[in-house]
Design a protein around this motif. Structure first.
Motif, PDB file in Angstrom:
ATOM      1  N   VAL A  64     -10.141  22.182   1.551  1.00  0.00           N
ATOM      2  CA  VAL A  64     -11.299  21.584   2.221  1.00  0.00           C
ATOM      3  C   VAL A  64     -11.323  21.978   3.704  1.00  0.00           C
ATOM      4  O   VAL A  64     -12.372  22.354   4.234  1.00  0.00           O
ATOM      5  N   LEU A  65     -10.184  21.911   4.370  1.00  0.00           N
ATOM      6  CA  LEU A  65     -10.132  22.303   5.784  1.00  0.00           C
ATOM      7  C   LEU A  65     -10.478  23.775   5.970  1.00  0.00           C
ATOM      8  O   LEU A  65     -11.164  24.144   6.923  1.00  0.00           O
ATOM      9  N   GLY A  66     -10.019  24.615   5.060  1.00  0.00           N
ATOM     10  CA  GLY A  66     -10.360  26.034   5.119  1.00  0.00           C
ATOM     11  C   GLY A  66     -11.848  26.268   4.940  1.00  0.00           C
ATOM     12  O   GLY A  66     -12.446  27.092   5.639  1.00  0.00           O
ATOM     13  N   ALA A  67     -12.468  25.528   4.029  1.00  0.00           N
ATOM     14  CA  ALA A  67     -13.915  25.663   3.808  1.00  0.00           C
ATOM     15  C   ALA A  67     -14.694  25.200   5.035  1.00  0.00           C
ATOM     16  O   ALA A  67     -15.678  25.836   5.432  1.00  0.00           O
ATOM     17  N   VAL A  68     -14.262  24.110   5.661  1.00  0.00           N
ATOM     18  CA  VAL A  68     -14.922  23.619   6.873  1.00  0.00           C
ATOM     19  C   VAL A  68     -14.776  24.640   7.995  1.00  0.00           C
ATOM     20  O   VAL A  68     -15.733  24.926   8.731  1.00  0.00           O
ATOM     21  N   LEU A  69     -13.595  25.204   8.140  1.00  0.00           N
ATOM     22  CA  LEU A  69     -13.372  26.209   9.172  1.00  0.00           C
ATOM     23  C   LEU A  69     -14.230  27.447   8.928  1.00  0.00           C
ATOM     24  O   LEU A  69     -14.862  27.971   9.862  1.00  0.00           O
ATOM     25  N   THR A  83       0.853  -1.178   0.000  1.00  0.00           N
ATOM     26  CA  THR A  83       0.000   0.000   0.000  1.00  0.00           C
ATOM     27  C   THR A  83       0.891   1.231   0.000  1.00  0.00           C
ATOM     28  O   THR A  83       1.769   1.368   0.852  1.00  0.00           O
ATOM     29  N   VAL A  84       0.675   2.095  -0.944  1.00  0.00           N
ATOM     30  CA  VAL A  84       1.455   3.327  -1.048  1.00  0.00           C
ATOM     31  C   VAL A  84       0.489   4.495  -0.852  1.00  0.00           C
ATOM     32  O   VAL A  84      -0.496   4.629  -1.568  1.00  0.00           O
ATOM     33  N   TRP A  85       0.755   5.301   0.154  1.00  0.00           N
ATOM     34  CA  TRP A  85      -0.072   6.474   0.427  1.00  0.00           C
ATOM     35  C   TRP A  85       0.552   7.665  -0.273  1.00  0.00           C
ATOM     36  O   TRP A  85       1.720   7.980  -0.051  1.00  0.00           O
ATOM     37  N   LEU A  86      -0.236   8.307  -1.111  1.00  0.00           N
ATOM     38  CA  LEU A  86       0.271   9.446  -1.860  1.00  0.00           C
ATOM     39  C   LEU A  86      -0.204  10.733  -1.210  1.00  0.00           C
ATOM     40  O   LEU A  86      -1.390  11.054  -1.197  1.00  0.00           O
ATOM     41  N   PHE A  87       0.715  11.445  -0.634  1.00  0.00           N
ATOM     42  CA  PHE A  87       0.414  12.742  -0.044  1.00  0.00           C
ATOM     43  C   PHE A  87       1.550  13.666  -0.432  1.00  0.00           C
ATOM     44  O   PHE A  87       2.656  13.575   0.080  1.00  0.00           O
ATOM     45  N   ASP A  88       1.279  14.507  -1.385  1.00  0.00           N
ATOM     46  CA  ASP A  88       2.307  15.413  -1.856  1.00  0.00           C
ATOM     47  C   ASP A  88       1.731  16.812  -1.966  1.00  0.00           C
ATOM     48  O   ASP A  88       0.640  17.087  -1.481  1.00  0.00           O
ATOM     49  N   GLY A  89       2.431  17.687  -2.602  1.00  0.00           N
ATOM     50  CA  GLY A  89       2.011  19.074  -2.716  1.00  0.00           C
ATOM     51  C   GLY A  89       0.669  19.265  -3.403  1.00  0.00           C
ATOM     52  O   GLY A  89      -0.089  20.161  -3.059  1.00  0.00           O
ATOM     53  N   THR A  90       0.359  18.395  -4.360  1.00  0.00           N
ATOM     54  CA  THR A  90      -0.932  18.545  -5.057  1.00  0.00           C
ATOM     55  C   THR A  90      -2.096  18.212  -4.133  1.00  0.00           C
ATOM     56  O   THR A  90      -3.082  18.941  -4.087  1.00  0.00           O
ATOM     57  N   ILE A  91      -1.992  17.144  -3.427  1.00  0.00           N
ATOM     58  CA  ILE A  91      -3.053  16.718  -2.523  1.00  0.00           C
ATOM     59  C   ILE A  91      -3.125  17.657  -1.318  1.00  0.00           C
ATOM     60  O   ILE A  91      -4.210  17.987  -0.838  1.00  0.00           O
ATOM     61  N   GLY A 104      -2.632  20.774  -1.118  1.00  0.00           N
ATOM     62  CA  GLY A 104      -3.370  21.986  -1.469  1.00  0.00           C
ATOM     63  C   GLY A 104      -4.871  21.765  -1.414  1.00  0.00           C
ATOM     64  O   GLY A 104      -5.617  22.597  -0.899  1.00  0.00           O
ATOM     65  N   HIS A 105      -5.323  20.614  -1.897  1.00  0.00           N
ATOM     66  CA  HIS A 105      -6.752  20.293  -1.868  1.00  0.00           C
ATOM     67  C   HIS A 105      -7.236  20.051  -0.437  1.00  0.00           C
ATOM     68  O   HIS A 105      -8.330  20.474  -0.063  1.00  0.00           O
TER      69      HIS A 105
END
Length: 112
Positions: free
Chosen positions: A27-32, A12-20, A22-23
């Motif tokens: 989403v966190l900003g919208a929830v806040l 299992t490879v978790w992809l968390f980089d600059g593109t993700i 930002g998204h």
């Protein structure tokens, strides 16, 4: 990913980089923003949100019996957002005010 593919095993490879990131930040900003506009501001101003108004309840500061300050209303929402249902169910066993954890953190209570 190349090393995982070359190993020949299922990995299992978790992809968390600059593109993700930002998204996720968007989403966190919208929830806040939603939490501040729907929960914290109306609670600090009137002691209730539209949903609380429909149910006939309001949030009051324990010390003044008036709507809480903006800081207390924001603290109340943030604790609720992070602790969720377990913190909310605490009011079923808390006596005498039946305060949930987010009410205890903000020094507020819910009144009819």
């Amino acid at each position: 990913m190349d090393a995982a593919r070359a190993s020949g095993r299922t990995t299992t490879v978790w992809l968390f980089d600059g593109t993700i990131a930002g998204h996720v930040g968007l989403v966190l900003g919208a929830v806040l923003l939603f939490g501040i506009l729907y929960e914290a501001l109306p609670t600090a101003r009137w002691g209730r949100t539209p949903g609380k108004k429909l149910l006939g309840v309001r949030v009051l500061a324990a010390s003044t019996q008036r709507p809480p300050s903006f800081g207390a209303a924001l603290r109340r929402w943030l604790v609720y957002a992070f602790l969720g249902l377990p913190g909310s169910l605490w009011c079923l066993v808390d006596r005498p005010r039946r305060q949930a954890w987010h009410d205890k953190a903000a020094k507020t209570y819910v009144a009819r």
